[in-house]
Design a protein around this motif. Sequence first.
Motif, PDB file in Angstrom:
ATOM      1  N   GLU A 191      47.621  40.062  32.767  1.00 11.37           N
ATOM      2  CA  GLU A 191      46.594  39.349  33.513  1.00 11.37           C
ATOM      3  C   GLU A 191      45.336  39.125  32.669  1.00 11.37           C
ATOM      4  O   GLU A 191      44.908  39.991  31.910  1.00 11.37           O
ATOM      5  CB  GLU A 191      46.229  40.109  34.788  1.00 11.37           C
ATOM      6  CG  GLU A 191      47.352  40.190  35.797  1.00 11.37           C
ATOM      7  CD  GLU A 191      47.856  38.816  36.241  1.00 11.37           C
ATOM      8  OE1 GLU A 191      47.092  37.837  36.106  1.00 11.37           O
ATOM      9  OE2 GLU A 191      49.002  38.734  36.716  1.00 11.37           O
ATOM     10  N   ILE A 192      44.749  37.958  32.820  1.00  6.45           N
ATOM     11  CA  ILE A 192      43.584  37.569  32.045  1.00  6.45           C
ATOM     12  C   ILE A 192      42.346  38.335  32.518  1.00  6.45           C
ATOM     13  O   ILE A 192      42.066  38.426  33.704  1.00  6.45           O
ATOM     14  CB  ILE A 192      43.334  36.054  32.161  1.00  6.45           C
ATOM     15  CG1 ILE A 192      44.522  35.273  31.586  1.00  6.45           C
ATOM     16  CG2 ILE A 192      42.040  35.660  31.457  1.00  6.45           C
ATOM     17  CD1 ILE A 192      44.751  35.513  30.114  1.00  6.45           C
ATOM     18  N   VAL A 193      41.606  38.881  31.558  1.00  8.79           N
ATOM     19  CA  VAL A 193      40.326  39.531  31.839  1.00  8.79           C
ATOM     20  C   VAL A 193      39.171  38.658  31.359  1.00  8.79           C
ATOM     21  O   VAL A 193      38.210  38.423  32.079  1.00  8.79           O
ATOM     22  CB  VAL A 193      40.251  40.914  31.163  1.00  8.79           C
ATOM     23  CG1 VAL A 193      38.877  41.551  31.366  1.00  8.79           C
ATOM     24  CG2 VAL A 193      41.352  41.823  31.689  1.00  8.79           C
ATOM     25  N   VAL A 207      41.794  36.476  26.892  1.00 11.29           N
ATOM     26  CA  VAL A 207      42.200  37.831  26.502  1.00 11.29           C
ATOM     27  C   VAL A 207      42.724  38.550  27.729  1.00 11.29           C
ATOM     28  O   VAL A 207      42.047  38.600  28.761  1.00 11.29           O
ATOM     29  CB  VAL A 207      41.015  38.613  25.901  1.00 11.29           C
ATOM     30  CG1 VAL A 207      41.456  40.017  25.493  1.00 11.29           C
ATOM     31  CG2 VAL A 207      40.435  37.865  24.714  1.00 11.29           C
ATOM     32  N   ASN A 208      43.920  39.113  27.623  1.00 14.61           N
ATOM     33  CA  ASN A 208      44.489  39.794  28.781  1.00 14.61           C
ATOM     34  C   ASN A 208      44.240  41.303  28.729  1.00 14.61           C
ATOM     35  O   ASN A 208      43.760  41.850  27.734  1.00 14.61           O
ATOM     36  CB  ASN A 208      45.986  39.479  28.930  1.00 14.61           C
ATOM     37  CG  ASN A 208      46.823  39.950  27.756  1.00 14.61           C
ATOM     38  OD1 ASN A 208      46.494  40.931  27.088  1.00 14.61           O
ATOM     39  ND2 ASN A 208      47.931  39.266  27.517  1.00 14.61           N
ATOM     40  N   GLY A 216      45.367  35.607  38.627  1.00 12.68           N
ATOM     41  CA  GLY A 216      45.289  34.189  38.948  1.00 12.68           C
ATOM     42  C   GLY A 216      43.880  33.638  38.979  1.00 12.68           C
ATOM     43  O   GLY A 216      43.687  32.449  39.240  1.00 12.68           O
ATOM     44  N   TRP A 217      42.865  34.463  38.655  1.00 12.41           N
ATOM     45  CA  TRP A 217      41.489  34.001  38.799  1.00 12.41           C
ATOM     46  C   TRP A 217      41.074  32.960  37.765  1.00 12.41           C
ATOM     47  O   TRP A 217      40.027  32.347  37.896  1.00 12.41           O
ATOM     48  CB  TRP A 217      40.522  35.189  38.770  1.00 12.41           C
ATOM     49  CG  TRP A 217      40.270  35.797  37.405  1.00 12.41           C
ATOM     50  CD1 TRP A 217      41.181  36.119  36.459  1.00 12.41           C
ATOM     51  CD2 TRP A 217      38.988  36.182  36.894  1.00 12.41           C
ATOM     52  NE1 TRP A 217      40.571  36.682  35.379  1.00 12.41           N
ATOM     53  CE2 TRP A 217      39.220  36.736  35.607  1.00 12.41           C
ATOM     54  CE3 TRP A 217      37.687  36.140  37.367  1.00 12.41           C
ATOM     55  CZ2 TRP A 217      38.194  37.222  34.798  1.00 12.41           C
ATOM     56  CZ3 TRP A 217      36.661  36.626  36.558  1.00 12.41           C
ATOM     57  CH2 TRP A 217      36.918  37.157  35.291  1.00 12.41           C
ATOM     58  N   ALA A 236      38.635  50.808  40.470  1.00 17.54           N
ATOM     59  CA  ALA A 236      40.067  51.121  40.483  1.00 17.54           C
ATOM     60  C   ALA A 236      40.901  49.857  40.398  1.00 17.54           C
ATOM     61  O   ALA A 236      41.944  49.829  39.733  1.00 17.54           O
ATOM     62  CB  ALA A 236      40.414  51.907  41.748  1.00 17.54           C
ATOM     63  N   MET A 237      40.457  48.785  41.060  1.00 16.81           N
ATOM     64  CA  MET A 237      41.183  47.520  41.002  1.00 16.81           C
ATOM     65  C   MET A 237      41.179  46.973  39.583  1.00 16.81           C
ATOM     66  O   MET A 237      42.193  46.491  39.078  1.00 16.81           O
ATOM     67  CB  MET A 237      40.537  46.513  41.955  1.00 16.81           C
ATOM     68  CG  MET A 237      41.273  45.188  42.054  1.00 16.81           C
ATOM     69  SD  MET A 237      40.465  44.013  43.201  1.00 16.81           S
ATOM     70  CE  MET A 237      39.197  43.344  42.123  1.00 16.81           C
ATOM     71  N   ALA A 238      40.022  47.066  38.899  1.00 21.31           N
ATOM     72  CA  ALA A 238      39.936  46.573  37.528  1.00 21.31           C
ATOM     73  C   ALA A 238      40.822  47.388  36.590  1.00 21.31           C
ATOM     74  O   ALA A 238      41.502  46.833  35.716  1.00 21.31           O
ATOM     75  CB  ALA A 238      38.482  46.614  37.057  1.00 21.31           C
TER      76      ALA A 238
END
Length: 455
Positions: free
Chosen positions: A372-374, A380-381, A131-132, A363-365
Amino acid sequence: MSETSSPRIVIVGAGPAGIRAAATLVNAGLHPVVIDESNRAGGQIYRRPPAGFTRTPEELYGSEAAKACALHTLFDRLAEEGRLTHRALSSVIAVYEGRLHVLGEGGVQVIGYDRLILATGASDRVAPVPGWQSAGVYSLGAAQIALKAQGVALGRRIVLMGSGPLLTLVGAQLVKAGADVAAVLDTSPWRRQMRGFLGLAVRPVVALRGLALRARLGGRYHAGVKLERIEADASGVTAMRWRDAGGMQRLTPCDMIGMGWHLRAETHLADLAGCAFTYDEQWRQWLPKADEMGRAGNGVYLAGDGLQLLGADGAEIAGRLAAAACLADLGRPAPSASADLRKLARLERFARGLATAFPWPDAMARSLPNDEIVCRCENVNAGAIRESVEHSGGEANRVKSLSRVGMGRCQGRYCQLAAVELVAERAGCTAGAVGRFRGQAPVRPAPIGAFLRED
């Protein structure tokens, strides 16, 4: 020696490192050119508000007010006396064969140099959270700039998240300014923070000052949290969904989120200038290589957070050292560096303590869902990045070319570190083995018209 026959020395950046480098060169009888993106010198940490701003330095900079004012006064005096040239509101967008391409109000100009001191500082290190990409999500640095430069909070009800000193500092600054800060969410657990205590203890006053800021946050501060999702509607952010250290799910309504995990060195110009890089496992990012004085080769010197993430005090020292190295290489008398080198070693121990206490959430990344969008610039997800690994062999620039991650206007400043973690996880290797995105000019977005001149 007259100014016209002096070596052409250009300093990029007018923060603490750039100001101290300039002052050292001026004291040696040289006339440097200082190029900076802001209107007034000071850098991010000592950013100055517009003229007529009513908040005092103590309100803006807290315990660092005296240092900030001293640097501001020093630089302004040197500029007013004509002992340096200050090119404000200008961005260096390319470096090539001893020339800088500088974007300013009059378009792009080319400035040659004999020696180049890069004091480019750092920017927020952010990690993707589901959601960022929603409206109302900012970096911690953006929130701080708005507060310092305009005296405003970017939301009516605010949640800050991430880890590191900036998280606590921005939270305390917003609270002091009267903003409604609903929660400050730190992904580093208390036990991990205590592991960095030995390093932090080398600067006890600074460490205690940080604890005092933390106390100002009171019950708003939560350590060891797990960030789940930023909730949003068509208008923007509505809430932050997270779990506390005990695993209990929490939902905090808000209309603005600030995020950041300490800092990432701004290295694009160092890359274009031909500097070598090395992967720092503790900071989990690529940093340029230089000797203890800041020499990076080919007449290029590095100072400040663009070389080592040591904060404002370290930047001042590194600026003096880089200028001293430059003077020595030019065969001119240079100030003794021994005391500054001892101070720098102490600051390095402190910085390593910070890196231990407030780690990058790799680890979260790596666990981001595929949808989810990166890369927010190119949309780009995580799934597209993982898929590209099958055809790229897990090399950073091949992944970039296949998925377009890092090809947007930020050039990977916000997505590269997380993208590399995803690639490393899929390829079964370390993040350092994946490599880094190559720097490309222009390093900042530049309008086509800026390159057009009547001549």
